[in-house]
Motif scaffolding. Structure first.
Motif, PDB file in Angstrom:
ATOM      1  N   SER A  21      50.252  38.354  44.049  1.00  0.00           N
ATOM      2  CA  SER A  21      48.963  37.678  43.920  1.00  0.00           C
ATOM      3  C   SER A  21      49.151  36.224  43.517  1.00  0.00           C
ATOM      4  N   SER A  25      48.069  33.469  46.086  1.00  0.00           N
ATOM      5  CA  SER A  25      46.993  32.591  45.629  1.00  0.00           C
ATOM      6  C   SER A  25      47.444  31.132  45.624  1.00  0.00           C
ATOM      7  N   MET A  91      44.311  41.243  52.490  1.00  0.00           N
ATOM      8  CA  MET A  91      45.025  40.089  51.956  1.00  0.00           C
ATOM      9  C   MET A  91      46.068  39.546  52.935  1.00  0.00           C
ATOM     10  N   GLY A 140      43.279  39.246  45.501  1.00  0.00           N
ATOM     11  CA  GLY A 140      44.362  38.945  44.574  1.00  0.00           C
ATOM     12  C   GLY A 140      44.035  39.387  43.155  1.00  0.00           C
ATOM     13  N   THR A 157      45.647  39.097  34.816  1.00  0.00           N
ATOM     14  CA  THR A 157      44.838  38.626  35.944  1.00  0.00           C
ATOM     15  C   THR A 157      44.708  37.110  35.962  1.00  0.00           C
ATOM     16  N   VAL A 160      46.233  34.912  38.809  1.00  0.00           N
ATOM     17  CA  VAL A 160      45.517  34.547  40.034  1.00  0.00           C
ATOM     18  C   VAL A 160      44.939  33.141  39.864  1.00  0.00           C
ATOM     19  N   ARG A 210      53.689  39.725  50.277  1.00  0.00           N
ATOM     20  CA  ARG A 210      52.542  40.647  50.295  1.00  0.00           C
ATOM     21  C   ARG A 210      52.843  41.962  51.007  1.00  0.00           C
TER      22      ARG A 210
END
Length: 447
Positions: A21, A25, A91, A140, A157, A160, A210
């Protein structure tokens, strides 16, 4: 599987989710911020050369806004499929779309070559960028949030959000390096294209990372129990429309402040103060570096003290700082300008660093991708999409930065009020057992 084996496996998947992510990102935001910086420094001259500098920049920023306007459409499409077929598949699509469109910008002919077709093609490609980014952020954030331990979810988190700062740092750094190495003529003729073309390499890296990511436990649970929503966008609009409005209220003001600090100031410093374009780029670059650390720091604090409290502190601190911003910038001192930008970005970090966790925690699992993505991107229309354009318009109309300061402070007041009226979600379970459908309940209790 034994606990002994399952814990290391979960740790590996958590690390892959954070890494995937973060890198994805970063690459997506690199492409997106590159366009914003180029709008302030290049596109007004390359695609809108027949207008005076400030009007040309205004038109360039309008094309910048187009990407924000279509982002909710991308969020709705990505959310629909992300809640139906999985986060990971969506994604992969978003990063390819963003990368290809960015490379195409680097290959575009200029206004001098093909006339009005050049800005029209620029707008068309910008639309594709906006659609791609519309689905990127929510996916993400969920890939981390839906498998992170509740007590560390804010901190994890936040990476991200760190990706946005890395993307800004890379894009600004690339333009700063090229503008320093090349003459003005060379930079405007071909130098600005290099960072856009570099996206071809970036896409390959993002795809590799990914592909190694697994689907989240929450979505696996929905699939296994047959509870994945067939129309998640409709469901979130029916069931959690107020939460969508809360997300917009929390997000928009922070966005407005950020794009005034990062995008509008590039134009103001270069065109109004007559300083080298490298001054604004340097301030933005140092600010992005600082936020690599301030985003996780404030997010970690939110794991202890709550998302709402940190957001309110950030909004009130930003309101207190804004009246000092332009007087400091107007000194013309590079060091003072950097301090002015950093001061604003510290308070922005308190708001933005906690948003990934808070927004994900507000929505139910069945339509969480749709809710998080739509809320985040709808806020972008109200906030970041028009902020540079409105700021330039206010500057032209009043020949003063005071109305710009008032505009930002009013938006930040909305953030504080909305946060105060939004429930605290720190520590909630994002992976509860999915309730059986009503017909299954009836069958289980039938005699």
């Amino acid at each position: 599987m034994s606990t002994q084996h399952s814990d290391p496996a979960r740790t590996v998947q958590m690390r892959r989710a954070v890494t995937g992510s973060l890198i994805g990102s970063s690459l997506e935001w690199y492409d997106y911020f590159l366009y914003g910086a180029a709008s302030a420094l290049v596109f007004n001259k390359v695609f809108f050369p027949s207008f005076d500098p400030l009007t040309g920049t205004l038109l360039a920023f309008l094309t910048f806004s187009v990407g924000f306007i279509v982002r909710p459409i991308g969020a709705a499409v990505a959310g629909h499929y992300g809640d139906r077929i999985g986060r990971k598949k969506v994604m992969l699509v978003t990063i390819v779309a963003m990368g290809v469109s960015t490379v195409l910008i680097g290959l575009l002919p200029t206004y001098a070559t093909v006339g009005v077709a050049a800005p029209l093609m620029l707008v068309a490609i910008r639309i594709v960028q906006g659609l791609a980014l519309g689905g990127e952020w929510g996916g993400g954030a969920l890939m981390i949030a839906e498998r992170a331990p509740a007590e560390r979810r804010g901190f994890l988190t936040s990476f991200v959000q760190v990706g946005a700062s890395i993307g800004n740092l890379l894009s600004t750094g690339a333009l700063l390096l090229l503008s320093a190495l090349l003459t003005q003529e060379s930079f405007l003729t071909w130098g600005w294209r290099i960072p856009f073309l570099f996206s071809a390499v970036v896409v390959l890296i993002g795809l590799y990372v990914r592909l190694k990511m697994s689907e989240t436990p929450a979505f696996h649970s929905l699939q296994e129990q047959g509870q994945a929503s067939t129309n998640p966008v409709r469901d979130v609009l029916r069931q959690q429309s107020l939460d969508l409005l809360r997300v917009i209220g929390i997000r928009a003001g922070a966005d407005i402040m950020y794009y005034v600090l990062i995008t509008f100031l590039l134009t103001y410093i270069a065109d109004e103060l007559g300083l080298p374009r490298t001054v604004g780029l340097l301030a933005a670059m140092i600010g992005a570096t600082m936020q690599l650390f301030t985003y996780p720091a404030f997010a970690a604090l939110s794991d202890r003290f709550g998302r709402r409290r940190l957001t309110i502190i950030g909004a009130l601190g930003a309101i207190a700082w804004m009246p000092f911003l332009f007087p400091l910038v107007d000194t013309g001192s590079t060091l003072v300008i950097i301090v002015a930008v950093l001061g604003g970005l510290v308070w922005h970090s308190a708001m933005y660093g906690v948003q990934a966790a808070w927004i994900c925690e507000l929505f139910d699992a069945q339509h969480r991708y749709s809710g998080a993505s739509l809320g985040y991107q709808l806020a972008g229309i109200v906030g970041g999409s028009l902020a540079p354009t409105i700021a330039i318009g206010l500057l032209q109309l009043f020949d003063s930065t005071v109305p710009v300061t008032i505009y930002v402070c009013l938006a930040l007041a909305v953030v504080a009020i909305t946060a105060l009226c939004t429930r605290e979600t720190r520590g909630i379970d994002l992976n509860p057992s999915v309730e059986p459908a009503p017909d299954q309940l009836n069958e289980s209790h039938a005699p």
